[in-house]
Structures are given as C-alpha cells and as structure tokens.
Design a protein around this motif. Structure first.
Motif, PDB file in Angstrom:
ATOM      1  N   CYS A  99      54.188  32.173  45.028  1.00  0.00           N
ATOM      2  CA  CYS A  99      54.260  32.166  43.568  1.00  0.00           C
ATOM      3  C   CYS A  99      55.689  31.852  43.111  1.00  0.00           C
ATOM      4  O   CYS A  99      56.057  30.704  42.963  1.00  0.00           O
ATOM      5  N   GLY A 138      46.518  45.994  47.887  1.00  0.00           N
ATOM      6  CA  GLY A 138      45.970  45.081  46.876  1.00  0.00           C
ATOM      7  C   GLY A 138      45.851  43.674  47.415  1.00  0.00           C
ATOM      8  O   GLY A 138      46.173  43.394  48.575  1.00  0.00           O
ATOM      9  N   GLY A 139      45.347  42.777  46.553  1.00  0.00           N
ATOM     10  CA  GLY A 139      45.277  41.368  46.901  1.00  0.00           C
ATOM     11  C   GLY A 139      43.974  40.968  47.570  1.00  0.00           C
ATOM     12  O   GLY A 139      43.103  41.802  47.857  1.00  0.00           O
ATOM     13  N   ILE A 198      43.584  48.121  50.641  1.00  0.00           N
ATOM     14  CA  ILE A 198      43.632  49.117  49.560  1.00  0.00           C
ATOM     15  C   ILE A 198      43.256  48.366  48.280  1.00  0.00           C
ATOM     16  O   ILE A 198      44.000  47.476  47.844  1.00  0.00           O
ATOM     17  N   SER A 199      42.105  48.673  47.724  1.00  0.00           N
ATOM     18  CA  SER A 199      41.540  47.808  46.683  1.00  0.00           C
ATOM     19  C   SER A 199      40.887  48.627  45.585  1.00  0.00           C
ATOM     20  O   SER A 199      40.527  49.794  45.787  1.00  0.00           O
ATOM     21  N   ASN A 251      36.083  42.434  47.240  1.00  0.00           N
ATOM     22  CA  ASN A 251      36.445  41.013  47.178  1.00  0.00           C
ATOM     23  C   ASN A 251      36.183  40.330  48.513  1.00  0.00           C
ATOM     24  O   ASN A 251      35.818  40.985  49.499  1.00  0.00           O
ATOM     25  N   THR A 304      45.992  22.471  41.417  1.00  0.00           N
ATOM     26  CA  THR A 304      45.033  23.591  41.402  1.00  0.00           C
ATOM     27  C   THR A 304      45.329  24.461  40.183  1.00  0.00           C
ATOM     28  O   THR A 304      46.454  24.888  39.965  1.00  0.00           O
ATOM     29  N   THR A 320      42.346  35.646  41.869  1.00  0.00           N
ATOM     30  CA  THR A 320      41.042  35.518  42.527  1.00  0.00           C
ATOM     31  C   THR A 320      39.966  36.354  41.837  1.00  0.00           C
ATOM     32  O   THR A 320      38.816  36.347  42.268  1.00  0.00           O
ATOM     33  N   THR A 321      40.332  37.093  40.792  1.00  0.00           N
ATOM     34  CA  THR A 321      39.346  37.845  40.016  1.00  0.00           C
ATOM     35  C   THR A 321      38.754  36.914  38.965  1.00  0.00           C
ATOM     36  O   THR A 321      39.459  36.482  38.043  1.00  0.00           O
ATOM     37  N   VAL A 339      44.351  23.081  50.867  1.00  0.00           N
ATOM     38  CA  VAL A 339      45.819  23.188  50.943  1.00  0.00           C
ATOM     39  C   VAL A 339      46.223  23.556  52.372  1.00  0.00           C
ATOM     40  O   VAL A 339      45.844  24.622  52.861  1.00  0.00           O
ATOM     41  N   SER A 365      50.847  24.288  45.933  1.00  0.00           N
ATOM     42  CA  SER A 365      49.476  24.243  45.388  1.00  0.00           C
ATOM     43  C   SER A 365      49.311  23.361  44.155  1.00  0.00           C
ATOM     44  O   SER A 365      48.188  23.145  43.728  1.00  0.00           O
TER      45      SER A 365
HETATM   46  N1  LIG Z   1      45.682  26.951  45.255  1.00  0.00           N
HETATM   47  C1  LIG Z   1      46.358  27.957  44.695  1.00  0.00           C
HETATM   48  N2  LIG Z   1      46.531  29.099  45.382  1.00  0.00           N
HETATM   49  C2  LIG Z   1      47.219  30.113  44.826  1.00  0.00           C
HETATM   50  C3  LIG Z   1      47.770  29.982  43.517  1.00  0.00           C
HETATM   51  C4  LIG Z   1      47.559  28.756  42.806  1.00  0.00           C
HETATM   52  O1  LIG Z   1      48.002  28.576  41.654  1.00  0.00           O
HETATM   53  N3  LIG Z   1      46.845  27.776  43.436  1.00  0.00           N
HETATM   54  N4  LIG Z   1      48.472  31.023  42.979  1.00  0.00           N
HETATM   55  C5  LIG Z   1      49.113  31.949  43.921  1.00  0.00           C
HETATM   56  C6  LIG Z   1      49.665  33.110  43.221  1.00  0.00           C
HETATM   57  S1  LIG Z   1      50.725  32.769  41.931  1.00  0.00           S
HETATM   58  C7  LIG Z   1      49.401  34.386  43.588  1.00  0.00           C
HETATM   59  S2  LIG Z   1      50.276  35.656  42.867  1.00  0.00           S
HETATM   60  C8  LIG Z   1      48.414  34.695  44.649  1.00  0.00           C
HETATM   61  C9  LIG Z   1      47.574  35.954  44.312  1.00  0.00           C
HETATM   62  O2  LIG Z   1      47.173  36.525  45.454  1.00  0.00           O
HETATM   63  P1  LIG Z   1      46.727  38.070  45.578  1.00  0.00           P
HETATM   64  O3  LIG Z   1      47.724  38.929  44.927  1.00  0.00           O
HETATM   65  O4  LIG Z   1      46.453  38.327  47.014  1.00  0.00           O
HETATM   66  O5  LIG Z   1      45.361  38.058  44.794  1.00  0.00           O
HETATM   67  P2  LIG Z   1      44.782  38.752  43.498  1.00  0.00           P
HETATM   68  O6  LIG Z   1      43.662  37.880  43.081  1.00  0.00           O
HETATM   69  O7  LIG Z   1      45.814  39.000  42.495  1.00  0.00           O
HETATM   70  O8  LIG Z   1      44.173  40.134  44.087  1.00  0.00           O
HETATM   71  C10 LIG Z   1      42.986  40.628  43.547  1.00  0.00           C
HETATM   72  C11 LIG Z   1      42.487  41.871  44.262  1.00  0.00           C
HETATM   73  O9  LIG Z   1      43.411  42.924  44.127  1.00  0.00           O
HETATM   74  C12 LIG Z   1      42.742  44.162  44.030  1.00  0.00           C
HETATM   75  N5  LIG Z   1      43.320  44.918  42.932  1.00  0.00           N
HETATM   76  C13 LIG Z   1      43.255  44.687  41.609  1.00  0.00           C
HETATM   77  N6  LIG Z   1      43.921  45.636  40.937  1.00  0.00           N
HETATM   78  C14 LIG Z   1      44.449  46.459  41.865  1.00  0.00           C
HETATM   79  C15 LIG Z   1      45.268  47.615  41.812  1.00  0.00           C
HETATM   80  O10 LIG Z   1      45.655  48.094  40.749  1.00  0.00           O
HETATM   81  N7  LIG Z   1      45.622  48.160  43.013  1.00  0.00           N
HETATM   82  C16 LIG Z   1      45.200  47.664  44.206  1.00  0.00           C
HETATM   83  N8  LIG Z   1      45.616  48.233  45.325  1.00  0.00           N
HETATM   84  N9  LIG Z   1      44.415  46.596  44.274  1.00  0.00           N
HETATM   85  C17 LIG Z   1      44.062  46.001  43.131  1.00  0.00           C
HETATM   86  C18 LIG Z   1      41.291  43.905  43.770  1.00  0.00           C
HETATM   87  O11 LIG Z   1      40.541  44.394  44.869  1.00  0.00           O
HETATM   88  C19 LIG Z   1      41.208  42.386  43.633  1.00  0.00           C
HETATM   89  O12 LIG Z   1      40.094  41.869  44.308  1.00  0.00           O
HETATM   90  O13 LIG Z   1      47.533  33.560  44.838  1.00  0.00           O
HETATM   91  C20 LIG Z   1      48.253  32.371  45.105  1.00  0.00           C
HETATM   92  N10 LIG Z   1      47.352  31.287  45.512  1.00  0.00           N
END
Ligand SMILES: Nc1nc2c(c(=O)[nH]1)N[C@H]1C(S)=C(S)[C@@H](COP(=O)(O)OP(=O)(O)OC[C@H]3O[C@@H](n4cnc5c(=O)[nH]c(N)nc54)[C@H](O)[C@@H]3O)O[C@H]1N2
Ligand SMILES: Nc1nc2c(c(=O)[nH]1)N[C@H]1C(S)=C(S)[C@@H](COP(=O)(O)OP(=O)(O)OC[C@H]3O[C@@H](n4cnc5c(=O)[nH]c(N)nc54)[C@H](O)[C@@H]3O)O[C@H]1N2
Ligand SMILES: [Mo]
Length: 756
Positions: free
Chosen positions: A183, A459-460, A485-486, A490, A644, A653-654, A730, A744
C-alpha cells in the motif's frame, strides 16, 4: 480532458442523496441493531470511538455527524446482527464454501467462537480458548522462528500492535510484515529517502490555509470521503484543485455535502477539480516533468517563480533534475503521458499562481513498479516553489487502514533498523533479533518456495489481498500452522494449514472489558495525530476476546518467561501498555495517557514539517528518474496496462455489495472497463465476455475469465477491473523496485475472448 456523455461513469455527484441511499441499503442488508445510530453519532469524536475504516484525520472542530458514507458502512457492517456460529459448520464444508463469493462469506456475519479446522470432516469446530492457545503455542514453538510470519492488517490499535511486535521479537524474529507493504510502503521508503520522513508533512491547520491541491492517484470520494469537506471549503474560498488520474473519479468531479440541508434540497453541487487530466496509467513522471519544465521556463523568462532560497538552502540534486527537465522534449513528455503541452502548461499556471500548494497522492502513485520515483517527482514539484515545510503547503499521502501508520510507529516493522532495539533490550532485558525479517512480498515468495511454514495474522485476508493469489491458495494450506484473528469469515480461512485456527475478536466500537474496566485503545491517523478510542456497544458473543487480550495470551504461550514481560498485567490495564509505548518512544508519545483524548488528537510531530531533513545528505533530495514512466514493461502489440480498482461498495477484500454507483456499474464486479477505440481495435463490443491473461513474460500462466466488456472513459492502453478479483493476474515479483509494494495499478495483460 475528454468528456464522453454516453459513458456510464457520470452518475451524479459524490455525497448527496446517493450517499444516504447507499448507507441505508447497507443498513438494510446488514440488519444491525438500531442502536448503531447512537454509535455513529459518537464516531470520530473525543470520548467516542475512532472509525475503523480509513485513516483520514479526525478534526478538533468536529461536525454533528463526523462520519462519511464509507465510515457509516464500515460501522454498520461490523455491527450486523448476523452471526457465523459454530452451528454454521453443521451445514457447510470448507471445500463447499470456496464456491461462495466474498460477499456471501461476509454475509454470514460476525464470528462468535474460537474454531479449529478438522481435516477429517473438512469443517471448523469450536474449541476452548485455552485449548487453542496451548496448541498454537506447541505448534509454533516446534518450528524454527525464521519460518513463522506475524502479519498485521492496519486495524488493531497501538496497544495490541506494540505488544504484537514485542511478542514476535521475544519469540525470535522480525517477520512483521504489514498491510502497508501492499500500500504505502512506497511512502515509508520513498518519502523517507527524499525528505527524511516516512509520513506526510501536512497537518489539519494546513488544510484551512492552503489555496491549491494537486491530486495524483487518490480517490477521496470512495476511499476517504471526509476529505471532501475540506475540499469543498477550499472551493468555497476560491482555491483551485488540479487532478491527474486516468479515471474520472466522481468524488474529484463534484460533491453535494450530505450534512448541508440547503445543498441537499437544492442539489447544489460543488465542482471539485478545476482541471482533470486523464493521463495514461503509470505516466505521472512524464506529466510532473512537463509541469516542472513549464515552471522552469517561466522562471527563465520572468524570474521570481522558483524559490531559489529554498532550493539553495534546503535541497540537493537540483542540477541533475533541472537538466532532465530542460533536456526532455515536450514531444517526449506528451507522447508518454498522452496529455497535451497546453494541458500541462495550464496545470503549471495554476501551480505558479498558488501561494500554498498541497500535493496529495494515493495508490495511483505508490502501486507502480517505480512508485518511489513517482513520489520523488511529486516532491520535486512541490520543492520548486518551496511548498513543503511551510504553512498551508506540503506532501499529503492519504493512508489506508485506520491505524496502518500507527502500527509502524510502535514497532511493527520487518526492518530491524527502524526499531529502537536498544530500548527494547533495556526495557525487557532480552536480546532482540537483529536480522531483518520478511516483507509481505518476501513472505509470499517464501510461501511459494515452501520456506514459510506458519502465518499468524492479526486481521486481514492475505489469500485475497496478495498478488498471485491463485498460486498462493495451494501453498497457504501447505503450511504447518495458520492462525487468523478475525471478525468475519473470509477466503483466507478456507485454505487452512495443517493445524488451523480462527480466533474471533471484538471490533473497535464494542466494549472491551478487562479486569480494570472498559479499556481505551489509541490509533494514529494520516496526519500523525494520536487519538483515544473506546467502544460502548455490547459484544456480539461473550466468547470474543480483544486483539490486545489475544496478543497477550499468544505472548504467554510463545515467549520464554521473563519477569519484565507482564502479559497478565498488560491485559488487565492497557494504560500500562501506553506507558511502555511512551518509554520506548519518549519524543513521540510524551504524556500519552493524559493527552490521548485531546480534541483532534495529539501530534507526534514530524521534522520535515519544520524543514529538518533526516535524510542521508541532511537535505531534501531532488529525484531524477531514469525513465518517463513508472512501469517495468514496454508497450507491445495487444498488451494493456491493467489498473486494479476499488469500487464504492467495498473496503479492500470486504465486499459490501455490487453497486459502484460513481462509475455507473451495478449488479456485478466481473467487468473489464475499456476505452472505446481500444475495444474497436480488439474487435470487441459492449457486454462481450473476455478473459484477461497475464503478460509478464515470466513463464507463469495467469488468467481471469468471465469479464464483461464495458466501454469506459479511460485513456487508450489502460484497462480497469476490480481488486481483489484481479490479483490472480499480478505476479509476486511485480513491485516497486525500492519498497517492493506490488505494482497493482499497472499490470501487463492481454485480452482474450472467453469461451465461458
Ligand atoms: N490488486 C490489488 N491488490 C491490492 C490492492 C489494490 O489496490 N489492488 N490494495 C492493497 C492494499 S492498499 C491493502 S491495505 C491490502 C489489504 O489487505 P488486508 O489488510 O490483508 O485485507 P482487508 O481486506 O483489509 O482485511 C479484511 C479482513 O480483516 C478482518 N477484520 C476486519 N476488521 C477487523 C478488526 O477490527 N480486527 C481484526 N483482527 N480483523 C478484522 C476481517 O476478517 C476481514 O475479512 O490489499 C492490497 N492488495
Ligand atoms: N471505501 C473504501 N475506503 C477505503 C478502502 C476501500 O477499499 N474502500 N481502502 C483503504 C485502503 S487500505 C487504502 S490504501 C486507501 C486507498 O485509497 P486510494 O489511494 O484512493 O486507492 P485506489 O482507489 O486503489 O486508487 C486511487 C486512484 O489511483 C488512480 N490511478 C490508477 N493508476 C494511476 C496512475 O498511473 N496515475 C495516477 N495519477 N492515478 C492512477 C485510480 O484511478 C484511483 O482513482 O483507501 C482506504 N479507504
Ligand atoms: Mo491500503
């Protein structure tokens, strides 16, 4: 500045009734308890809780409703009344659920109990917390520490994050990748290189003083909608906004303030961008070089344009940069970015007339193979007129997750030299690991190579968010241990390791009751302001634990006994963790417990804001890129740059739903947006179904089929489709050369007709 009235993306201003309708649709789908309205009223205000959506700052002079369309959606979504209980698994197997969409998985609701995967029945089954922690401890301690990765997505507060990083180091590694690796890592590395600060220099007061914004590759209407208010205020006082983006994003075109009754009733919209330049994807270097060239030419002709005092006193590398700007022809610049000399001169004119300019950027600059050059170029532009470290001016990366920046500040970092290890040694009487840990791209490669044997995720949803996700699905489940930890189910849960755990946690708006009462946590926003946050909603299940408590319990089973490491005491009283944060980072977090609830938060300070440059040279550094675009591939017959995109109906991803109303795309995410001329050249008509095929030339087959072609106002050669679906295309190795942030926003692809 093309306008195509027949194309679908002109679907009303950002904000306005559309925004309220969209919130109420999500309200209908998530069926939250109506008390969520009270929760929304407290959102982003002192004494309340800080929105868990984006990292846009929370102002001291807050509004009656200090939340936006997407913040409201995020809060409503996590406060859903739906529950994914252990009984859910009576009717479903993991394999069967893989056929569900991300949205359907989300709709199962909040997780209610700790679960472990049972390979025999292919289901998750409920376990006790004690059993879960004991077995996770046994499993992870049997592995060499360097094979275990502790990922965090930027949600969790500073307290859980500080302990998370400490836990990994006490366990024995610096394998602490974070979502910002995908990011704004380009910012952490690229901005640090040129101005000595890994974060932006702008603070809230600057927004009220600036007279101009230059926007590069950030989409406030969808991703940080509360930013639209300062933008409207700027327009109301006669300021200017110039935007560079291949896509005409509605939030950067016009806005109706949903909190302004008159505007809502009369529908009077504010035009946001005075100029909107739809450059070709990945060509910001050329565009900024063009603007700089025009500025330099104006200074040559009439003087007084460039801030020579600033350049002489504060910067290095200007000579090579000015030589590049002079030597590069307008023809070369315009051919590269697809904009005319006249358009770039118009942008330069606005830049030169403004006294105070803020440069804003997001994923359009960072997620490129040469993203660090992009950022360097935007800083170059600002520096030409001393627009950095000055009131009303500066560089403004808009961060993603609500505490993504803060997690880095308190030690979640895979690079050992970013962490005050001597402080940790002194405070906790142990030898912290000195070897650098894994970046998320290293971890993904490590998974592919079979080197990473366990992922522990705060998370994530990495199996969706990471590049090359199809390849990752197989190797993810080959791991010895996976711990997630979620809050919700997902897709990453559906590829369980040999021993696999889902640990359900509280969300930020909920009461976090520990021995000393309901706990505060803290977060850091995009402007480096620290805010206290406390939930008040009842918990969705009494079997949930907070992220901090889970971290403490993992710490207890993973790390050796140590009288200075007091997991139980920390769990009971988070203010003790804040004392540790302050002891580790005394300059940043002075009086943290006292100051955390100051309206607007307290500022962690930033040397570059005061024109103190913590760079290698001690000066702010001009960047001279080696080419005019940020790509690591050339144009070839039939090759496209895939951008993308995020829809207005998702948070990463939500997936909340299938309405990307700003772009006029409803009911589906399986689309390929294309320029009409490109469609003709490829022999394609609207609604034809196509597949995208990876064209990275690395010998790996990558394909995403079933996409309906939609004519869209995009520059030729750039096509768009949604993230995360596109991540199959990708390559893991396609990333920024300096920071490894996946590229991306420009992925090399070809288009094929799809038989399906
Ligand atoms: N092709 C492509 N890929 C990308 C991007 C893109 O623009 N294009 N963007 C990128 C970017 S900027 C990012 S930040 C990443 C995101 O990547 P991640 O941070 O890994 O993904 P998120 O979708 O934010 O995570 C969602 C999950 O977090 C959990 N969650 C939600 N709230 C909470 C909470 O309060 N606590 C905990 N412990 N869990 C929680 C839930 O289970 C949910 O399913 O993806 C990246 N990937
Ligand atoms: N509702 C909602 N809010 C979010 C998120 C979400 O998914 N949904 N995600 C959160 C996260 S983790 C993050 S990191 C942020 C992301 O927020 P942003 O940084 O706004 O990210 P994107 O929407 O992926 O891309 C930004 C813009 O870059 C443009 N762009 C693409 N390629 C180029 C290029 O070559 N040059 C230029 N100049 N522009 C280009 C795209 O058209 C798009 O408008 O938002 C956060 N907030
Ligand atoms: Mo992000």
């Amino acid at each position: 500045m093309t306008q195509h009235d027949d194309l679908p993306q002109e679907s009303g201003p950002a904000g306005g009734w559309g925004s309220l309708r969209s919130i109420s649709r999500i309200f209908g789908e998530a069926r939250p308890n109506p008390a969520v309205l009270d929760t929304l009223r407290r959102q982003n205000k002192p004494g309340g809780f800080m929105c868990s959506s984006c990292a846009w700052p929370k102002p001291p002079n807050y509004k009656p409703f200090e939340f936006c369309e997407n913040g409201a959606k995020a809060t409503i979504w996590e406060n859903t009344s739906a529950r994914c209980t252990p009984e859910f698994w009576d009717d479903h197997t993991v394999t069967e659920l893989r056929a569900w969409t991300d949205h359907e998985l989300e709709m199962t609701g909040r997780l209610t109990a700790p679960m472990s995967y049972d390979a025999e029945t292919d289901r998750y089954v409920e376990v006790s917390w004690d059993e879960a922690f004991a077995e996770i401890g046994t499993g992870l301690k049997a592995l060499p520490p360097e094979d275990v990765v502790f990922y965090s997505s930027g949600h969790a507060g500073l307290e859980a994050s500080y302990l998370w990083a400490l836990m990994a180091r006490l366990y024995g590694n610096n394998n602490l990748p974070q979502s910002s690796n995908m990011c704004h890592e380009t910012t952490s590395v690229g901005l640090k290189k040129v101005i000595g600060s890994p974060v932006g220099t702008v603070v809230w007061e600057d927004l009220a003083k600036t007279d101009c914004y230059f926007f590069f590759g950030q989409n406030p209407g969808t991703n940080s909608p509360r930013f639209l208010h300062p933008l409207k205020e700027l327009k109301d006082r006669g300021g200017k906004i110039v935007t560079f983006n291949p896509v005409r994003e509605q939030g950067l075109v016009s806005f109706v303030d949903p909190q302004d009754p008159t505007a809502m009733v009369t529908g009077s919209e504010t035009i946001i961008s005075d100029q909107y330049h739809q450059l070709k994807g990945g060509t910001d270097i050329a565009a900024i070089l063009g603007i700089s060239k025009a500025v330099i030419e104006a200074d040559d002709a009439r003087g007084g344009v460039i801030d020579w005092d600033f350049i002489n006193e504060h910067t290095t590398g200007f000579d090579t940069f000015i030589a590049l700007a002079r030597d590069t022809t307008w023809q070369a610049i315009c051919d590269e970015c697809g904009l005319t000399e006249e358009a770039l001169r118009e942008a330069a004119e606005v830049y030169m007339q403004a006294e105070r300019v803020i440069g804003v950027y997001g994923m359009g600059l960072t997620q490129q193979a040469h993203g660090a050059w992009n950022i360097g170029m935007l800083v170059n532009l600002l520096m030409l007129r001393g627009n950095i470290g000055r009131e009303g001016a500066g560089i403004c990366p808009v961060r993603g997750h609500s505490n993504v920046q803060g997690q880095r500040t308190v030690g979640i970092a895979e690079k050992a030299d970013l962490v005050p290890m001597d402080k940790l040694r002194e405070l906790f009487d142990f030898e912290p690991p000195q070897k650098d840990g894994m970046h998320i791209v290293d971890a993904a490669q490590g998974l592919l190579d079979g080197k990473v044997r366990a992922m522990v995720c705060l998370g994530g949803n990495l199996v969706r968010a990471l590049p090359d996700r199809a390849r990752l699905e197989d190797v993810w489940q080959a791991q010895d241990v996976t711990v997630m930890i979620s809050t919700k189910l997902n897709r990453s849960h559906l590829y369980p390791g040999k021993s696999a755990w889902i640990l359900p946690c509280l969300s930020r708006s909920e009461v976090d009751e520990q021995e000393t009462g309901n706990q505060w946590i803290t977060i850091e926003d995009s402007f480096s302001m620290i805010h206290g946050s406390r939930g008040h909603r009842s918990v969705p299940s009494d079997k949930l634990m907070s992220e901090t408590a889970i971290t403490c319990e993992l710490g207890k089973v993973l790390t050796p006994p140590n009288p200075k490491v007091k997991w139980d005491e920390w769990r009971a009283d988070y203010s003790l963790i804040r004392d540790l944060i302050e002891a580790t980072y005394p300059d940043d977090f002075r009086d943290m417990n006292k100051r955390m609830n100051e309206p607007g938060g307290f500022w962690r300070d930033n040397p570059a804001h005061h024109r103190v440059w913590k760079t290698e040279s001690g000066k702010a550094e001009f960047t001279t890129p080696e080419k005019l675009n940020a790509l690591d591939f050339d144009d070839a017959e039939g090759r496209f740059r895939l951008l993308t995109m995020r829809s207005n109906d998702q948070f990463n991803t939500t997936i909340y739903g299938y309405s990307d109303r700003f772009r006029g795309i409803e009911g589906t995410r399986d689309v390929l947006l294309m320029n009409e001329e490109d469609m003709k050249a490829q022999g394609l008509a609207k609604d034809d179904v196509v597949a995208l095929v990876g064209d990275a030339g690395d010998g790996v087959a990558r394909r995403l089929g079933g996409l309906s072609v939609i004519p869209f106002d995009l520059p030729r050669g750039t096509v768009g489709s949604y993230y995360p679906e596109c991540n199959v295309l990708v390559p893991v190795g396609h990333h920024d050369h300096l920071s490894k942030t996946p590229g991306s926003k420009a992925v090399p692809v070809r288009i094929e007709r799809d038989a399906a």
